[in-house]
Design a protein around this motif. Structure first.
Motif, mmCIF file in Angstrom:
data_model
loop_
_atom_site.group_PDB
_atom_site.id
_atom_site.type_symbol
_atom_site.label_atom_id
_atom_site.label_comp_id
_atom_site.label_asym_id
_atom_site.label_seq_id
_atom_site.Cartn_x
_atom_site.Cartn_y
_atom_site.Cartn_z
ATOM 1 N N VAL A 6 0.855 -1.187 0.000
ATOM 2 C CA VAL A 6 0.000 0.000 0.000
ATOM 3 C C VAL A 6 0.892 1.239 0.000
ATOM 4 N N LEU A 7 0.606 2.160 -0.920
ATOM 5 C CA LEU A 7 1.360 3.408 -1.018
ATOM 6 C C LEU A 7 0.358 4.556 -1.123
ATOM 7 N N ASP A 8 0.373 5.433 -0.131
ATOM 8 C CA ASP A 8 -0.543 6.581 -0.099
ATOM 9 C C ASP A 8 -1.996 6.147 -0.250
ATOM 10 N N GLY A 9 -2.352 5.007 0.408
ATOM 11 C CA GLY A 9 -3.730 4.527 0.413
ATOM 12 C C GLY A 9 -4.117 3.720 -0.811
ATOM 13 N N SER A 10 -3.223 3.502 -1.754
ATOM 14 C CA SER A 10 -3.526 2.744 -2.980
ATOM 15 C C SER A 10 -2.724 1.443 -3.006
ATOM 16 N N ARG A 11 -3.333 0.420 -3.562
ATOM 17 C CA ARG A 11 -2.655 -0.874 -3.700
ATOM 18 C C ARG A 11 -1.626 -0.807 -4.833
ATOM 19 N N VAL A 12 -0.471 -1.374 -4.563
ATOM 20 C CA VAL A 12 0.594 -1.454 -5.567
ATOM 21 C C VAL A 12 0.860 -2.929 -5.836
ATOM 22 N N ASP A 13 0.759 -3.331 -7.103
ATOM 23 C CA ASP A 13 0.921 -4.730 -7.512
ATOM 24 C C ASP A 13 2.314 -4.916 -8.105
ATOM 25 N N ALA A 14 3.159 -5.698 -7.432
ATOM 26 C CA ALA A 14 4.537 -5.887 -7.902
ATOM 27 C C ALA A 14 4.591 -6.612 -9.229
ATOM 28 N N ASP A 18 5.448 -1.448 -14.193
ATOM 29 C CA ASP A 18 6.454 -1.466 -15.263
ATOM 30 C C ASP A 18 7.836 -1.181 -14.685
ATOM 31 N N ASP A 19 8.843 -1.301 -15.539
ATOM 32 C CA ASP A 19 10.222 -1.162 -15.061
ATOM 33 C C ASP A 19 10.478 0.209 -14.465
ATOM 34 N N GLY A 20 9.905 1.255 -15.076
ATOM 35 C CA GLY A 20 10.123 2.600 -14.541
ATOM 36 C C GLY A 20 9.500 2.765 -13.168
ATOM 37 N N GLY A 21 8.281 2.300 -13.014
ATOM 38 C CA GLY A 21 7.621 2.392 -11.714
ATOM 39 C C GLY A 21 8.304 1.549 -10.666
ATOM 40 N N TRP A 22 8.810 0.364 -11.078
ATOM 41 C CA TRP A 22 9.504 -0.484 -10.103
ATOM 42 C C TRP A 22 10.808 0.179 -9.645
ATOM 43 N N GLY A 23 11.448 0.872 -10.558
ATOM 44 C CA GLY A 23 12.670 1.574 -10.160
ATOM 45 C C GLY A 23 12.396 2.603 -9.084
ATOM 46 N N LEU A 24 11.260 3.290 -9.157
ATOM 47 C CA LEU A 24 10.913 4.271 -8.122
ATOM 48 C C LEU A 24 10.604 3.577 -6.796
ATOM 49 N N HIS A 26 11.837 0.837 -5.810
ATOM 50 C CA HIS A 26 13.028 0.123 -5.350
ATOM 51 C C HIS A 26 14.074 1.069 -4.760
ATOM 52 N N ARG A 27 13.763 2.338 -4.637
ATOM 53 C CA ARG A 27 14.741 3.297 -4.100
ATOM 54 C C ARG A 27 15.064 3.003 -2.645
ATOM 55 N N ARG A 28 16.227 3.447 -2.243
ATOM 56 C CA ARG A 28 16.676 3.260 -0.871
ATOM 57 C C ARG A 28 16.948 4.634 -0.226
ATOM 58 N N GLY A 29 17.194 4.604 1.074
ATOM 59 C CA GLY A 29 17.520 5.829 1.799
ATOM 60 C C GLY A 29 16.330 6.763 1.917
ATOM 61 N N ARG A 30 16.584 8.061 1.857
ATOM 62 C CA ARG A 30 15.519 9.040 2.056
ATOM 63 C C ARG A 30 14.509 9.030 0.911
ATOM 64 N N ALA A 31 14.963 8.581 -0.266
ATOM 65 C CA ALA A 31 14.059 8.569 -1.422
ATOM 66 C C ALA A 31 13.125 7.362 -1.431
ATOM 67 N N ARG A 32 13.310 6.461 -0.473
ATOM 68 C CA ARG A 32 12.485 5.247 -0.449
ATOM 69 C C ARG A 32 11.034 5.595 -0.148
ATOM 70 N N PRO A 33 10.085 5.071 -0.929
ATOM 71 C CA PRO A 33 8.662 5.363 -0.681
ATOM 72 C C PRO A 33 8.169 4.670 0.584
ATOM 73 N N ALA A 34 7.136 5.230 1.209
ATOM 74 C CA ALA A 34 6.582 4.675 2.454
ATOM 75 C C ALA A 34 5.571 3.586 2.116
ATOM 76 N N LEU A 35 6.079 2.378 1.890
ATOM 77 C CA LEU A 35 5.233 1.233 1.545
ATOM 78 C C LEU A 35 4.845 0.482 2.815
ATOM 79 N N THR A 36 3.613 0.011 2.858
ATOM 80 C CA THR A 36 3.153 -0.771 4.014
ATOM 81 C C THR A 36 2.475 -2.048 3.537
ATOM 82 N N CYS A 37 2.401 -3.016 4.436
ATOM 83 C CA CYS A 37 1.759 -4.296 4.129
ATOM 84 C C CYS A 37 0.253 -4.146 4.288
ATOM 85 N N PRO A 38 -0.542 -4.617 3.327
ATOM 86 C CA PRO A 38 -1.998 -4.502 3.464
ATOM 87 C C PRO A 38 -2.569 -5.422 4.538
#
Length: 383
Positions: A6-14, A18-24, A26-38
């Protein structure tokens, strides 16, 4: 580990990013998105192993069910989702169906999740008792969804009549190599005999996406193959091209009629055989009685109180044995078709007595000399 976050209230399907979205993601450090387990709202991060993408809990040892999926399970789930999308259907990994969560929910074009016609794809790697498999299938059915089990061995579902795909591959990430199906697309071959004898052959293995497309489109159907001498002794349920079902039924009906006719012939032969046995027993009794009268008239005595006796060992080819004191051994009406080497030698030292000259001729054809009862001449015993 799971393939939904879950990212910002929306489901994200791995499996769908696409490759561009997965790259975002897959970021680490401060740029890492706040993903949570549903499932448990715990923090997760994006991971890729070979071609399998998934989300892993930040803290090890989580009790969340999503955290306990094996890499192999994730790889097959990703392969199934890809196969469903290749078939033109929508694939929803880890989607709730009634009281269950489907590994992948396949939604037909123009439909929505929960509509009739959806298919729950369930991956089962460990052995599961049949009652558990049936109960899980029933739960999906009550929610309006059919179930397609994906296993690596049939014992994983322990219910051969439930639709399932047996896939090949023992690697930790089988999706790195094409996943193939072993029990799909059986085809019929007809042997050239007096009666067409159909034999099913598995024409695979086939790529997973091709088989899934055939199942979702209705071109492949889960069918129980007839059980008879012409069919393989292995599993009787297979995925069969729907176009061959009429041919299968026609050949099965023809073979069934042939076997029914053969059973009638067999029953008639058994009745004839039983009648022949009774007739032979009656002939032996009649000839033995006449022989005993001749022996008594000539003054011969039987050697043993139990004489005459039936040959049960086959040494005298199942005739009736009559032994006299000081006289020869008599054998009444042995069966020509049962005379073999040992019996032939035994009968050569006896007087073989039959009812007619025709019976004597049949025994003569197998090397046994016999005399009809009307031609028997018995001399008085030596004094």
């Amino acid at each position: 580990m799971g393939q939904i976050a879950v990212l910002d209230g929306s489901r994200v399907d791995a499996t769908a990013v696409d490759d561009g979205g997965w790259g975002l993601l897959h970021r680490r450090g401060r740029a890492r998105p706040a993903l949570t387990c549903p499932g448990c709202d715990a923090a997760v991060h994006a991971v890729q192993r070979q071609t399998t993408r998934f989300f892993r809990h930040d803290r090890a040892g989580s009790d969340c069910p999503c955290a306990n999926e094996s890499p192999r399970h994730l790889a097959l789930k990703s392969a199934c989702a890809t196969a469903v999308r290749t078939a033109g259907w929508e694939a929803l990994p880890e989607h709730r169906v009634g009281g269950r969560v489907a590994d992948v929910l396949a939604v037909p074009p123009g439909s929505a999740a929960g509509d009739v016609g959806c298919v729950s794809v369930e991956i089962q790697l460990s052995n599961q008792p049949a009652d558990v498999t049936v109960a899980r299938t029933a739960d999906h059915a009550r929610a309006g969804s059919a179930v397609l089990w994906v296993v690596t061995r049939p014992s994983a579902v322990d219910a051969p009549d439930l639709p399932h795909l047996v896939v090949a591959g023992d690697a930790p990430h089988p999706v790195a190599a094409p996943v193939v199906v072993l029990n799909a697309a059986a085809r019929v071959r007809v042997d050239g005999r007096e009666l067409p004898v159909p034999r099913w052959r598995t024409a695979g293995p086939f790529p997973l996406d091709r088989v899934v497309a055939g199942i979702l489109s209705g071109r492949l159907v889960w069918t129980e193959l007839p059980r008879n001498r012409a069919w393989p002794s292995r599993a009787s349920w297979q995925w069969v091209p729907a176009a061959q079902i009429p041919e299968q039924q026609r050949l099965s009906d023809a073979l069934g009629r042939a076997e029914e006719a053969a059973s009638v012939v067999t029953a008639a032969r058994r009745q004839v055989h039983a009648a022949n046995i009774l007739a032979h027993a009656e002939t032996k009794r009649t000839v033995t009685a006449r022989l005993l009268d001749l022996l008594e008239a000539a003054g011969h005595r039987l050697r043993w109180p139990g004489d005459p006796v039936e040959d049960r060992s086959g040494w005298y080819a199942h005739g009736t044995v009559v032994r006299t004191v000081g006289g020869p051994l008599y054998v009444v009406h042995p069966v020509a078709g049962q005379v073999r080497g040992g019996a032939r030698r035994k009968l050569a030292s006896a007087v073989v007595v039959v009812d007619t000259a025709e019976s004597a001729a049949r025994l003569s054809a197998v090397g046994v000399d016999a005399v009809p009862i009307h031609a028997v001449r018995i001399a008085p015993p030596a004094s």
